[in-house]
Design a protein around this motif. Structure first.
Motif, PDB file in Angstrom:
ATOM      1  N   LEU A   7      -5.199  -1.336 -17.184  1.00 55.77           N
ATOM      2  CA  LEU A   7      -4.449  -0.812 -16.039  1.00 55.77           C
ATOM      3  C   LEU A   7      -4.320  -1.876 -14.944  1.00 55.77           C
ATOM      4  CD1 LEU A   7      -3.018   1.556 -14.682  1.00 55.77           C
ATOM      5  CD2 LEU A   7      -5.242   2.301 -13.832  1.00 55.77           C
ATOM      6  N   ASP A   8      -5.407  -2.595 -14.668  1.00 58.29           N
ATOM      7  CA  ASP A   8      -5.374  -3.659 -13.665  1.00 58.29           C
ATOM      8  C   ASP A   8      -4.401  -4.760 -14.081  1.00 58.29           C
ATOM      9  OD1 ASP A   8      -6.626  -4.843 -11.167  1.00 58.29           O
ATOM     10  OD2 ASP A   8      -7.067  -6.440 -12.621  1.00 58.29           O
ATOM     11  N   LEU A   9      -4.442  -5.150 -15.343  1.00 57.51           N
ATOM     12  CA  LEU A   9      -3.546  -6.191 -15.848  1.00 57.51           C
ATOM     13  C   LEU A   9      -2.085  -5.787 -15.668  1.00 57.51           C
ATOM     14  CD1 LEU A   9      -3.032  -8.842 -17.429  1.00 57.51           C
ATOM     15  CD2 LEU A   9      -3.176  -7.457 -19.506  1.00 57.51           C
TER      16      LEU A   9
ATOM     17  N   GLY B 272       0.774  -1.227   0.000  1.00 55.40           N
ATOM     18  CA  GLY B 272       0.000   0.000   0.000  1.00 55.40           C
ATOM     19  C   GLY B 272       0.806   1.279   0.000  1.00 55.40           C
ATOM     20  N   LYS B 273       0.134   2.306  -0.423  1.00 56.59           N
ATOM     21  CA  LYS B 273       0.691   3.658  -0.452  1.00 56.59           C
ATOM     22  C   LYS B 273       1.016   4.096   0.973  1.00 56.59           C
ATOM     23  CE  LYS B 273      -0.804   8.194  -2.165  1.00 56.59           C
ATOM     24  NZ  LYS B 273      -1.933   8.852  -2.829  1.00 56.59           N
ATOM     25  N   ARG B 274       2.157   4.715   1.146  1.00 59.02           N
ATOM     26  CA  ARG B 274       2.657   5.142   2.450  1.00 59.02           C
ATOM     27  C   ARG B 274       2.846   3.962   3.408  1.00 59.02           C
ATOM     28  NH1 ARG B 274      -1.204   9.737   3.805  1.00 59.02           N
ATOM     29  NH2 ARG B 274      -1.971   9.673   1.694  1.00 59.02           N
ATOM     30  N   ARG B 275       2.936   2.781   2.838  1.00 55.04           N
ATOM     31  CA  ARG B 275       3.271   1.559   3.584  1.00 55.04           C
ATOM     32  C   ARG B 275       4.462   0.946   2.837  1.00 55.04           C
ATOM     33  NH1 ARG B 275      -0.435  -0.626   7.043  1.00 55.04           N
ATOM     34  NH2 ARG B 275      -0.132  -2.741   6.284  1.00 55.04           N
TER      35      ARG B 275
ATOM     36  N   ILE C 273      -6.242   2.394   4.829  1.00 56.24           N
ATOM     37  CA  ILE C 273      -4.928   2.622   4.233  1.00 56.24           C
ATOM     38  C   ILE C 273      -5.088   3.462   2.968  1.00 56.24           C
ATOM     39  CG2 ILE C 273      -3.986   0.470   5.168  1.00 56.24           C
ATOM     40  CD1 ILE C 273      -4.044  -0.578   2.244  1.00 56.24           C
ATOM     41  N   PRO C 274      -4.129   4.351   2.696  1.00 52.03           N
ATOM     42  CA  PRO C 274      -4.185   5.156   1.475  1.00 52.03           C
ATOM     43  C   PRO C 274      -4.071   4.268   0.242  1.00 52.03           C
ATOM     44  CG  PRO C 274      -2.506   5.977   2.991  1.00 52.03           C
ATOM     45  CD  PRO C 274      -2.965   4.649   3.517  1.00 52.03           C
ATOM     46  N   ASP C 275      -4.657   4.720  -0.849  1.00 50.28           N
ATOM     47  CA  ASP C 275      -4.607   3.981  -2.108  1.00 50.28           C
ATOM     48  C   ASP C 275      -4.035   4.871  -3.192  1.00 50.28           C
ATOM     49  OD1 ASP C 275      -5.085   1.894  -3.978  1.00 50.28           O
ATOM     50  OD2 ASP C 275      -6.942   2.864  -4.580  1.00 50.28           O
ATOM     51  N   TYR C 276      -3.538   4.249  -4.230  1.00 49.52           N
ATOM     52  CA  TYR C 276      -2.962   4.982  -5.352  1.00 49.52           C
ATOM     53  C   TYR C 276      -4.013   5.538  -6.300  1.00 49.52           C
ATOM     54  CZ  TYR C 276       1.479   3.082  -3.843  1.00 49.52           C
ATOM     55  OH  TYR C 276       2.583   2.757  -3.099  1.00 49.52           O
ATOM     56  N   GLY C 277      -5.282   5.270  -6.069  1.00 43.24           N
ATOM     57  CA  GLY C 277      -6.339   5.714  -6.964  1.00 43.24           C
ATOM     58  C   GLY C 277      -6.562   7.211  -6.981  1.00 43.24           C
ATOM     59  N   GLY C 278      -5.916   7.945  -6.139  1.00 48.66           N
ATOM     60  CA  GLY C 278      -6.058   9.401  -6.080  1.00 48.66           C
ATOM     61  C   GLY C 278      -5.504   9.908  -4.770  1.00 48.66           C
ATOM     62  N   ARG C 279      -5.350  11.191  -4.695  1.00 47.86           N
ATOM     63  CA  ARG C 279      -4.721  11.807  -3.524  1.00 47.86           C
ATOM     64  C   ARG C 279      -5.404  11.457  -2.207  1.00 47.86           C
ATOM     65  NH1 ARG C 279      -3.256  18.199  -3.054  1.00 47.86           N
ATOM     66  NH2 ARG C 279      -2.264  18.052  -1.029  1.00 47.86           N
ATOM     67  N   HIS C 280      -6.732  11.420  -2.229  1.00 48.02           N
ATOM     68  CA  HIS C 280      -7.480  11.166  -0.995  1.00 48.02           C
ATOM     69  C   HIS C 280      -8.185   9.813  -0.986  1.00 48.02           C
ATOM     70  CE1 HIS C 280      -6.650  15.246   0.212  1.00 48.02           C
ATOM     71  NE2 HIS C 280      -7.090  15.664  -0.956  1.00 48.02           N
TER      72      HIS C 280
END
Length: 178
Positions: A158-160, A50-53, A89-96
């Motif tokens: 993108l998922d692939l 995860g993002k920031r992990r 947990i933060p995700d890469y799908g967008g800033r928030h």
């Protein structure tokens, strides 16, 4: 590289933990790949994603092109091993954008849920023993998708690419964890 993340027909048909979170999914993306090691040895790598992990594992040859600060860890990090239902947990799908842990059953099942605008999302990761290997099964379910064709084309691509990178990076880390 991409055929190595294809879920089998049987894997695509089976029910998985988290399917009930988006019961009337408009789009379902199933991926699967096999890695060396039993689920107990794969789990610590999955739970810290995860993002920031720990980041999103990519192979070394790809990460070399990224700034040092954007590269994923190549080790098990103790502080990211604790994860429970309701954790965000933060995700890469967008800033928030975030994911919330819906279900966690170490060392085999991790299900996240999210709401993105008007779209409901569930993402399940299931680790299935396969002798001395582990089959990693991922399912992304999207509900209330307005532009289904876009999710099924650009989203699918993108998922692939993302899961192919994850598979290659995870295999590398399991082969020689530092």
């Amino acid at each position: 590289m991409f055929e190595t993340v294809a879920a089998t027909a049987a894997e695509r048909r089976e029910r998985r933990p988290g399917d009930e979170l988006v019961p009337a999914a408009d789009v379902v993306m199933d991926r699967g790949f096999t890695v060396a090691g039993r689920p107990e040895s794969v789990w610590p790598w999955i739970v810290q994603l995860g993002k920031r992990r720990a980041g999103w594992y990519l192979p070394r040859r790809v990460e070399r092109l990224m700034p040092q600060s954007r590269r994923a860890t190549r080790e098990i990090v103790r502080r990211w091993q604790q994860l429970g239902p309701g954790d965000v947990i933060p995700d890469y799908g967008g800033r928030h954008e975030t994911f919330t842990v819906a279900t966690i059953e170490p060392p085999t099942t991790l299900v996240y849920r999210s709401h993105r605008g008007h779209i409901d999302v569930s993402w399940s990761i299931v680790l299935r023993p396969d002798g001395e290997h582990t089959r990693v099964l991922l399912r992304l379910r999207l509900g209330s998708v307005r532009r289904k064709w876009l999710a099924e084309t650009a989203g699918e691509l993108l998922d692939l690419l993302t899961i192919a990178g994850l598979a290659a990076g995870l295999r590398e880390r399991l082969a020689s964890p530092s």
